[in-house]
Design a protein around this motif. Structure first.
Motif, mmCIF file in Angstrom:
data_model
loop_
_atom_site.group_PDB
_atom_site.id
_atom_site.type_symbol
_atom_site.label_atom_id
_atom_site.label_comp_id
_atom_site.label_asym_id
_atom_site.label_seq_id
_atom_site.Cartn_x
_atom_site.Cartn_y
_atom_site.Cartn_z
ATOM 1 N N LEU A 137 -52.987 43.414 59.533
ATOM 2 C CA LEU A 137 -54.108 44.309 59.271
ATOM 3 C C LEU A 137 -53.752 45.793 59.272
ATOM 4 O O LEU A 137 -54.063 46.495 58.297
ATOM 5 C CB LEU A 137 -55.226 44.029 60.283
ATOM 6 N N PRO A 138 -53.129 46.357 60.319
ATOM 7 C CA PRO A 138 -52.902 47.817 60.351
ATOM 8 C C PRO A 138 -52.153 48.358 59.140
ATOM 9 O O PRO A 138 -52.598 49.352 58.541
ATOM 10 C CB PRO A 138 -52.111 48.012 61.657
ATOM 11 N N PRO A 139 -51.022 47.746 58.708
ATOM 12 C CA PRO A 139 -50.331 48.307 57.545
ATOM 13 C C PRO A 139 -51.105 48.118 56.239
ATOM 14 O O PRO A 139 -50.992 48.951 55.335
ATOM 15 C CB PRO A 139 -49.001 47.545 57.504
ATOM 16 N N LEU A 140 -51.894 47.052 56.138
ATOM 17 C CA LEU A 140 -52.689 46.843 54.915
ATOM 18 C C LEU A 140 -53.786 47.891 54.789
ATOM 19 O O LEU A 140 -54.075 48.376 53.690
ATOM 20 C CB LEU A 140 -53.301 45.442 54.910
ATOM 21 N N LEU A 141 -54.401 48.251 55.907
ATOM 22 C CA LEU A 141 -55.477 49.244 55.864
ATOM 23 C C LEU A 141 -54.984 50.602 55.376
ATOM 24 O O LEU A 141 -55.746 51.372 54.783
ATOM 25 C CB LEU A 141 -56.117 49.394 57.247
ATOM 26 N N LYS A 142 -53.708 50.881 55.600
ATOM 27 C CA LYS A 142 -53.139 52.156 55.159
ATOM 28 C C LYS A 142 -53.040 52.252 53.637
ATOM 29 O O LYS A 142 -52.861 53.338 53.099
ATOM 30 C CB LYS A 142 -51.761 52.364 55.785
ATOM 31 N N LEU A 143 -53.132 51.115 52.954
ATOM 32 C CA LEU A 143 -53.029 51.105 51.488
ATOM 33 C C LEU A 143 -54.392 51.170 50.805
ATOM 34 O O LEU A 143 -54.459 51.210 49.577
ATOM 35 C CB LEU A 143 -52.297 49.835 51.020
ATOM 36 N N ALA A 144 -55.455 51.171 51.594
ATOM 37 C CA ALA A 144 -56.800 51.111 51.023
ATOM 38 C C ALA A 144 -57.177 52.415 50.345
ATOM 39 O O ALA A 144 -56.854 53.505 50.816
ATOM 40 C CB ALA A 144 -57.814 50.787 52.108
ATOM 41 N N CYS A 145 -57.858 52.288 49.199
ATOM 42 C CA CYS A 145 -58.365 53.488 48.534
ATOM 43 C C CYS A 145 -59.890 53.451 48.442
ATOM 44 O O CYS A 145 -60.504 54.332 47.848
ATOM 45 C CB CYS A 145 -57.756 53.638 47.139
ATOM 46 N N SER A 146 -60.498 52.403 49.027
ATOM 47 C CA SER A 146 -61.953 52.335 49.093
ATOM 48 C C SER A 146 -62.393 52.574 50.539
ATOM 49 O O SER A 146 -61.565 52.657 51.445
ATOM 50 C CB SER A 146 -62.448 50.960 48.620
ATOM 51 N N GLU A 147 -63.678 52.688 50.739
ATOM 52 C CA GLU A 147 -64.222 52.930 52.077
ATOM 53 C C GLU A 147 -63.948 51.717 52.972
ATOM 54 O O GLU A 147 -64.217 50.575 52.605
ATOM 55 C CB GLU A 147 -65.722 53.182 51.975
ATOM 56 N N THR A 148 -63.386 51.964 54.153
ATOM 57 C CA THR A 148 -63.004 50.856 55.037
ATOM 58 C C THR A 148 -63.679 50.905 56.408
ATOM 59 O O THR A 148 -63.542 49.968 57.177
ATOM 60 C CB THR A 148 -61.476 50.853 55.270
ATOM 61 N N LYS A 149 -64.391 51.982 56.697
ATOM 62 C CA LYS A 149 -64.907 52.179 58.049
ATOM 63 C C LYS A 149 -65.798 51.026 58.499
ATOM 64 O O LYS A 149 -65.646 50.496 59.610
ATOM 65 C CB LYS A 149 -65.674 53.496 58.136
ATOM 66 N N SER A 150 -66.742 50.609 57.657
ATOM 67 C CA SER A 150 -67.672 49.545 58.053
ATOM 68 C C SER A 150 -66.939 48.224 58.244
ATOM 69 O O SER A 150 -67.223 47.474 59.190
ATOM 70 C CB SER A 150 -68.773 49.382 57.007
ATOM 71 N N ARG A 151 -65.969 47.949 57.359
ATOM 72 C CA ARG A 151 -65.200 46.708 57.487
ATOM 73 C C ARG A 151 -64.323 46.752 58.737
ATOM 74 O O ARG A 151 -64.194 45.750 59.443
ATOM 75 C CB ARG A 151 -64.340 46.494 56.240
ATOM 76 N N GLU A 152 -63.716 47.890 58.994
ATOM 77 C CA GLU A 152 -62.881 48.025 60.195
ATOM 78 C C GLU A 152 -63.705 47.805 61.455
ATOM 79 O O GLU A 152 -63.232 47.207 62.425
ATOM 80 C CB GLU A 152 -62.225 49.407 60.236
ATOM 81 N N GLN A 153 -64.943 48.287 61.449
ATOM 82 C CA GLN A 153 -65.801 48.113 62.616
ATOM 83 C C GLN A 153 -66.108 46.638 62.850
ATOM 84 O O GLN A 153 -66.101 46.165 63.993
ATOM 85 C CB GLN A 153 -67.102 48.903 62.429
ATOM 86 N N VAL A 154 -66.379 45.909 61.760
ATOM 87 C CA VAL A 154 -66.637 44.464 61.880
ATOM 88 C C VAL A 154 -65.396 43.743 62.392
ATOM 89 O O VAL A 154 -65.466 42.901 63.297
ATOM 90 C CB VAL A 154 -67.076 43.874 60.519
ATOM 91 N N ILE A 155 -64.238 44.079 61.812
ATOM 92 C CA ILE A 155 -62.972 43.441 62.216
ATOM 93 C C ILE A 155 -62.665 43.738 63.678
ATOM 94 O O ILE A 155 -62.285 42.838 64.441
ATOM 95 C CB ILE A 155 -61.822 43.916 61.305
ATOM 96 N N PHE A 156 -62.826 45.000 64.074
ATOM 97 C CA PHE A 156 -62.551 45.385 65.466
ATOM 98 C C PHE A 156 -63.512 44.674 66.414
ATOM 99 O O PHE A 156 -63.100 44.202 67.481
ATOM 100 C CB PHE A 156 -62.676 46.899 65.633
ATOM 101 N N LEU A 157 -64.789 44.591 66.032
ATOM 102 C CA LEU A 157 -65.779 43.916 66.881
ATOM 103 C C LEU A 157 -65.410 42.453 67.085
ATOM 104 O O LEU A 157 -65.475 41.935 68.211
ATOM 105 C CB LEU A 157 -67.171 44.034 66.251
ATOM 106 N N LEU A 158 -64.996 41.784 66.004
ATOM 107 C CA LEU A 158 -64.606 40.375 66.116
ATOM 108 C C LEU A 158 -63.369 40.212 66.996
ATOM 109 O O LEU A 158 -63.313 39.313 67.847
ATOM 110 C CB LEU A 158 -64.341 39.787 64.725
ATOM 111 N N ALA A 159 -62.369 41.090 66.787
ATOM 112 C CA ALA A 159 -61.160 41.026 67.615
ATOM 113 C C ALA A 159 -61.517 41.258 69.083
ATOM 114 O O ALA A 159 -61.007 40.560 69.971
ATOM 115 C CB ALA A 159 -60.145 42.059 67.144
#
Length: 313
Positions: free
Chosen positions: A180-202
């Motif tokens: 996950l961490p290195p893939l998120l660095k390649l994102a060019c779209s908005e990721t904040k909401s998805r990151e929050q969901v992923i972090f909450l699940l983790a």
């Protein structure tokens, strides 16, 4: 590579970016670790299946732990060996998503299974007379099924959130597998909401598992303190020691990687910690449970003795 410069269709795993000689050395080190992992965990499963004395709930769960260690190590290490040995660094988008999915599934299941194993030890130590009634084959199967089901929910949501992101900044993943961490660095779209969901699940997966483990061991420690003789205390504690070591190693690395955040962490730290929980811990678990477990050691001696007799030694 991207379609019309917008969608990534393959990734380049940058790996460790070391000199060729060091890469080759790492190849043989990781190959040795992987073979030991496969041999140790397969051996543990076969030993538990073949020895009637190990047909107990604790070893039933341990055989599933060995199975998970084989699976999630096999999701990562062959890809790592291919990169180190052939310098083939390209992985397709679909293969990357598949690797991400199964790694998340097996790692999440291991979190829940370690919690189940702690609960098993709680029942065995605190309610020994009811242990056989509480841990029936149906109960064991239900607990393992619950671990896989909870992990599957986390995996589907986590993978869906990650791979619904648009990757168009680059296709170079500065890591040795699709995490996950290195893939998120390649994102060019908005990721904040998805990151929050992923972090909450983790957070839910890890804290729920750790809470069950801590509560179980608080009751176990309280029960051990009430035992009068030092020998009985040591014997009771020894049945839990291996599991406590496995929990500390596994959850310590997961918390460092996924809950600590990026403050004060370098990419090399992430890689080293990831090697530890994807390559080293699956290799160590059979050793931990063998060396600190009298029943496993006796079963191993019995197996070796049978082998010598069958060979006419």
């Amino acid at each position: 590579m991207a379609d019309n410069g917008s969608r990534v269709t393959e990734f380049i795993l940058m790996g460790f970016q070391l000199q060729a000689e060091l890469q080759l050395g790492l190849f043989f080190v990781f190959l040795a670790f992987y073979l030991i992992t496969m041999g140790g965990n397969l051996g543990m499963i076969l030993l538990i299946q073949s020895d009637p004395r190990l047909h107990t709930p604790m070893y039933y769960f341990l055989s599933h732990l060995s199975f998970l260690d084989i699976c999630y190590s096999s999701v990562i290490v062959p890809q790592l060996l291919e990169t180190l040995g052939t310098h083939k660094m390209v992985i397709t988008y679909e293969r990357c998503a598949t690797q991400f999915f199964f790694f998340t599934l097996y790692a999440s299941t291991e979190c829940f299974l370690l919690a189940v194993m702690a609960y098993d030890r709680y029942v065995a130590v605190c309610n020994p007379l009811l242990y056989a009634m509480a841990m029936t084959p149906q109960t064991r199967l239900g607990l393992v099924a619950a671990a896989y089901s909870g992990a599957m929910v986390n995996t589907v949501v986590r993978t869906g959130c990650t791979f619904s992101i648009s990757f168009c900044k680059s296709n170079k993943v500065d890591f040795f597998f699709c995490d996950l961490p290195p893939l998120l660095k390649l994102a060019c779209s908005e990721t904040k909401s998805r990151e929050q969901v992923i972090f909450l699940l983790a957070f839910l997966v890890i804290t729920t598992s750790i809470s069950v483990i801590l509560i179980s061991y608080l009751f176990i420690i309280w029960a051990i303190l009430k035992i009068r003789t030092a020998g009985a205390k040591a014997k009771t504690f020894s049945t839990c020691a291996s599991h406590m070591i496995a929990v500390a190693l596994f959850f310590g690395t997961l918390i460092f990687m996924y809950l600590k955040g990026n403050m004060g962490k370098s990419l090399w730290e992430d890689k080293i910690v990831s090697v530890f929980y994807t390559v080293v811990i699956p290799m160590l678990n059979p050793v931990i449970y063998s060396l600190r477990n009298k029943e496993v050691k006796e079963a191993l001696k019995k197996t070796f003795k049978r082998m010598k007799i069958s060979q006419g030694v």
